[in-house]
Write a protein that holds these residues in place. Structure first.
Motif, PDB file in Angstrom:
ATOM      1  N   TYR A   1       4.561  -1.265  -8.562  1.00  0.00           N
ATOM      2  CA  TYR A   1       3.113  -1.247  -8.799  1.00  0.00           C
ATOM      3  C   TYR A   1       2.776  -0.438 -10.056  1.00  0.00           C
ATOM      4  O   TYR A   1       2.027  -0.905 -10.927  1.00  0.00           O
ATOM      5  CB  TYR A   1       2.401  -0.660  -7.574  1.00  0.00           C
ATOM      6  CG  TYR A   1       0.939  -0.324  -7.799  1.00  0.00           C
ATOM      7  CD1 TYR A   1      -0.033  -1.321  -7.856  1.00  0.00           C
ATOM      8  CD2 TYR A   1       0.528   1.001  -7.945  1.00  0.00           C
ATOM      9  CE1 TYR A   1      -1.374  -1.011  -8.062  1.00  0.00           C
ATOM     10  CE2 TYR A   1      -0.811   1.325  -8.144  1.00  0.00           C
ATOM     11  CZ  TYR A   1      -1.760   0.314  -8.203  1.00  0.00           C
ATOM     12  OH  TYR A   1      -3.073   0.624  -8.404  1.00  0.00           O
TER      13      TYR A   1
ATOM     14  N   ALA B   1      -1.196   2.266   2.075  1.00  0.00           N
ATOM     15  CA  ALA B   1      -0.953   1.694   0.745  1.00  0.00           C
ATOM     16  C   ALA B   1      -2.246   1.315   0.027  1.00  0.00           C
ATOM     17  O   ALA B   1      -2.358   1.511  -1.187  1.00  0.00           O
ATOM     18  CB  ALA B   1      -0.042   0.470   0.881  1.00  0.00           C
ATOM     19  N   HIS B   2      -3.210   0.775   0.753  1.00  0.00           N
ATOM     20  CA  HIS B   2      -4.443   0.332   0.090  1.00  0.00           C
ATOM     21  C   HIS B   2      -5.319   1.503  -0.328  1.00  0.00           C
ATOM     22  O   HIS B   2      -6.283   1.323  -1.077  1.00  0.00           O
ATOM     23  CB  HIS B   2      -5.208  -0.632   0.988  1.00  0.00           C
ATOM     24  CG  HIS B   2      -4.515  -1.954   1.144  1.00  0.00           C
ATOM     25  ND1 HIS B   2      -4.210  -2.760   0.066  1.00  0.00           N
ATOM     26  CD2 HIS B   2      -4.031  -2.592   2.241  1.00  0.00           C
ATOM     27  CE1 HIS B   2      -3.584  -3.846   0.502  1.00  0.00           C
ATOM     28  NE2 HIS B   2      -3.464  -3.757   1.799  1.00  0.00           N
TER      29      HIS B   2
ATOM     30  N   ALA C   1       3.466   1.794   2.184  1.00  0.00           N
ATOM     31  CA  ALA C   1       4.284   1.078   1.199  1.00  0.00           C
ATOM     32  C   ALA C   1       5.637   1.741   0.992  1.00  0.00           C
ATOM     33  O   ALA C   1       5.754   2.966   0.975  1.00  0.00           O
ATOM     34  CB  ALA C   1       3.536   1.006  -0.132  1.00  0.00           C
TER      35      ALA C   1
ATOM     36  N   THR D   1      -3.634   3.570  -4.303  1.00  0.00           N
ATOM     37  CA  THR D   1      -3.688   2.772  -5.538  1.00  0.00           C
ATOM     38  C   THR D   1      -4.746   3.396  -6.439  1.00  0.00           C
ATOM     39  O   THR D   1      -5.605   4.146  -5.978  1.00  0.00           O
ATOM     40  CB  THR D   1      -4.098   1.306  -5.266  1.00  0.00           C
ATOM     41  OG1 THR D   1      -5.382   1.298  -4.616  1.00  0.00           O
ATOM     42  CG2 THR D   1      -3.091   0.574  -4.405  1.00  0.00           C
TER      43      THR D   1
ATOM     44  N   TRP E   1       1.202  -5.400  -1.359  1.00  0.00           N
ATOM     45  CA  TRP E   1       1.864  -4.513  -0.411  1.00  0.00           C
ATOM     46  C   TRP E   1       2.395  -5.295   0.789  1.00  0.00           C
ATOM     47  O   TRP E   1       1.713  -6.168   1.321  1.00  0.00           O
ATOM     48  CB  TRP E   1       0.913  -3.434   0.102  1.00  0.00           C
ATOM     49  CG  TRP E   1       0.317  -2.502  -0.902  1.00  0.00           C
ATOM     50  CD1 TRP E   1      -0.998  -2.207  -1.063  1.00  0.00           C
ATOM     51  CD2 TRP E   1       1.015  -1.694  -1.871  1.00  0.00           C
ATOM     52  NE1 TRP E   1      -1.183  -1.286  -2.069  1.00  0.00           N
ATOM     53  CE2 TRP E   1       0.033  -0.952  -2.584  1.00  0.00           C
ATOM     54  CE3 TRP E   1       2.354  -1.531  -2.213  1.00  0.00           C
ATOM     55  CZ2 TRP E   1       0.353  -0.061  -3.606  1.00  0.00           C
ATOM     56  CZ3 TRP E   1       2.675  -0.646  -3.235  1.00  0.00           C
ATOM     57  CH2 TRP E   1       1.687   0.075  -3.908  1.00  0.00           C
TER      58      TRP E   1
ATOM     59  N   GLU F   1       8.326  -0.667  -3.852  1.00  0.00           N
ATOM     60  CA  GLU F   1       7.080  -1.401  -4.100  1.00  0.00           C
ATOM     61  C   GLU F   1       6.088  -0.548  -4.900  1.00  0.00           C
ATOM     62  O   GLU F   1       5.381  -1.055  -5.769  1.00  0.00           O
ATOM     63  CB  GLU F   1       6.433  -1.809  -2.778  1.00  0.00           C
ATOM     64  CG  GLU F   1       7.132  -2.948  -2.061  1.00  0.00           C
ATOM     65  CD  GLU F   1       6.320  -3.412  -0.870  1.00  0.00           C
ATOM     66  OE1 GLU F   1       5.851  -4.568  -0.886  1.00  0.00           O
ATOM     67  OE2 GLU F   1       6.155  -2.622   0.072  1.00  0.00           O
TER      68      GLU F   1
END
Length: 488
Positions: free
Chosen positions: A88, A62-63, A80, A66, A75, A84
């Motif tokens: 975002y 997830a990181h 993710a 983005t 998250w 979610e």
């Protein structure tokens, strides 16, 4: 040309998914004000709006998944969940004031180029004239339904994973799932939790690598809200890690591929105890030939007492179930199609014509191609984001869009400064680029003896066969020798 005489182009963007939002943000940052986004549905988010099946999640950390300029401390998992991710993109769109530019429920019906302008007509009968037309429709948004005899005769509920029917109760039902790709590997464990019996119809087994799905605590989130630079470091670390492992493995780099092969084979060997089942789940092609599935729940689920892995092949579908080639009837209440998408449709079926009225269907009659994955000869001032041969293999699509967006913005900025009015990729430049790609394919795993959505109808992988860093470097600056530049 002085700063005061910089032109402001009219830009129409098709699609309000991840890439459309990104383009609008970066164009506005550059000073472009006249931006219109046409979205066929009533909400933004693209893939993450469409796919709401149980278990939907991203298989990229997830990181890393983005925008580089918008880290997300909220998250809840390393990988993710779909809702979610959708939240975002909506938040970023609101924060950067993109949402007011989106015209919802307005599908593009036709777009025609003439005399340096694009005229775009929509399902609402509206007409938009622009200097640039950018397709940000994405890759996987046309669901592919299997061509199986009798599919329409099934009397129970039947739907594609991208068109999930949440009104259907699945508790205690006999559920059939056709497909075992990335989506299927996520949805099947959820069906096994609630179904009376789940029959999984597998045509081709998949290589699966297990990466633990860490759950992030509220304490983690509080810390990240205070220290956003930590998230930027996560982004860089995951990007580096994926590039050095997955991305290099699939283009044939020996050590990363050996490592990936070892991890996938060990996962299968240690996770599946029954030797007969393990054999059914063992692919006969090289690791990475099809997209490697990142999943930690499928193998456990398929070994449950109410799970049945069916490998005989489907003969036909009847009103009450599936008949396999061994003559067995698998009675079902619900049939779920986890059969993927048509990856080469892109912005089609819209009626799109370029110079002298040439249609996209004519341009792509022999092969779906684009120079630098972005520009199509005979379609001036038109950009196809995430086009064929964009790096796809197990990497963040957001990162791909960011690289392409910077490239496109340089071209639009040169238009603003009067260097040209019309830009059109040369046919010979496209052919050179295609030859360059083909030369690099020989050492990749995509030619490793499998049927994959990566392959076009000619059997050529629509992928980037070199390293990620090489792609970034080559996308730094447009080479205008590869374009026809004209002033009107």
């Amino acid at each position: 040309m002085t700063k005061q005489t910089v032109r402001d182009p009219k830009v129409v963007i098709i699609g309000a998914g991840m890439t459309g939002i990104l383009l609008a943000i970066e164009l506005e940052r550059m000073g472009v004000k006249d931006i219109t986004i046409l979205e066929k549905k009533n909400d933004l988010g693209g893939t993450w709006r469409e796919n709401t099946y149980p278990g939907v999640a991203c298989d990229i950390p997830a990181h890393m998944y983005t925008y580089s300029f918008a880290p997300n401390p909220e998250w809840s998992h390393r990988f993710a969940h779909g809702n979610e991710i959708h939240t975002y993109f909506k938040r970023v769109s609101d924060e950067y004031k993109v949402t007011p530019k989106i015209h919802f429920n307005e599908a593009v019906v036709e777009a025609h180029y003439q005399n340096g302008k694009w005229t775009t007509k929509t399902s609402k009968g509206q007409t938009y004239v622009s200097d640039f037309l950018i397709s940000a429709t994405g890759i996987l948004h046309h669901p592919a339904k299997p061509n199986i005899p009798g599919l329409d005769s099934f009397k129970g509920k039947c739907f594609h994973t991208a068109e999930w029917d949440h009104s259907v109760s699945l508790e205690g039902k006999r559920i059939g799932v056709i497909g075992t790709g990335s989506t299927a590997a996520q949805v099947i464990p959820e069906m096994i939790k609630i179904g009376k019996k789940v029959s999984v119809f597998q045509r081709t087994p998949q290589w699966i690598v297990k990466v633990p799905d860490t759950i992030y605590t509220e304490e983690d989130k509080r810390k990240w809200r205070k220290e956003p630079n930590v998230l930027k470091r996560f982004h860089k670390w995951y990007t580096f890690a994926v590039e050095q492992t997955f991305s290099k493995a699939v283009i044939g780099k020996k050590i990363p591929h050996l490592l990936m092969s070892f991890l996938c084979k060990r996962n299968l060997r240690t996770s599946v105890k029954d030797p007969i089942l393990r054999q059914k789940l063992t692919p006969n092609y090289r690791v990475g030939c099809k997209r490697v599935i990142v999943n930690s729940t499928f193998y456990d689920a398929i070994q449950k007492p109410n799970a049945d892995l069916v490998t005989e092949g489907i003969e036909r579908i009847t009103d009450n179930g599936v008949i396999t080639k061994d003559g067995k009837l698998h009675e079902l209440d619900v049939l779920i199609l986890a059969t993927g998408f048509h990856p080469f449709h892109f912005m089609r079926p819209m009626d799109l014509t370029g110079e002298n009225g040439i249609s996209i269907e004519t341009v792509w009659k022999k092969k779906v191609q684009a120079y630098r994955s972005l520009f199509i000869p005979h379609l001036p001032n038109f950009v196809l984001m995430l086009g064929p041969n964009t790096p796809i293999g197990n990497f963040s699509v957001i990162a791909m869009s960011e690289v392409q967006t910077k490239y496109v913005l340089k071209i639009i900025n040169d238009w603003r400064n009067g260097k040209f009015d019309v830009i059109d990729a040369k046919e010979e430049a496209l052919q050179r680029f295609a030859a360059y790609l083909k030369k690099g394919m020989a050492g990749t795993v995509w030619l490793g003896g499998c049927q994959s959505w990566y392959l076009d109808p000619d059997g050529d992988p629509a992928m980037w066969p070199y390293t990620w860093s090489r792609w970034e470097k080559e996308m730094k600056t447009p080479d205008y020798q590869d374009f026809h530049l004209t002033t009107t």
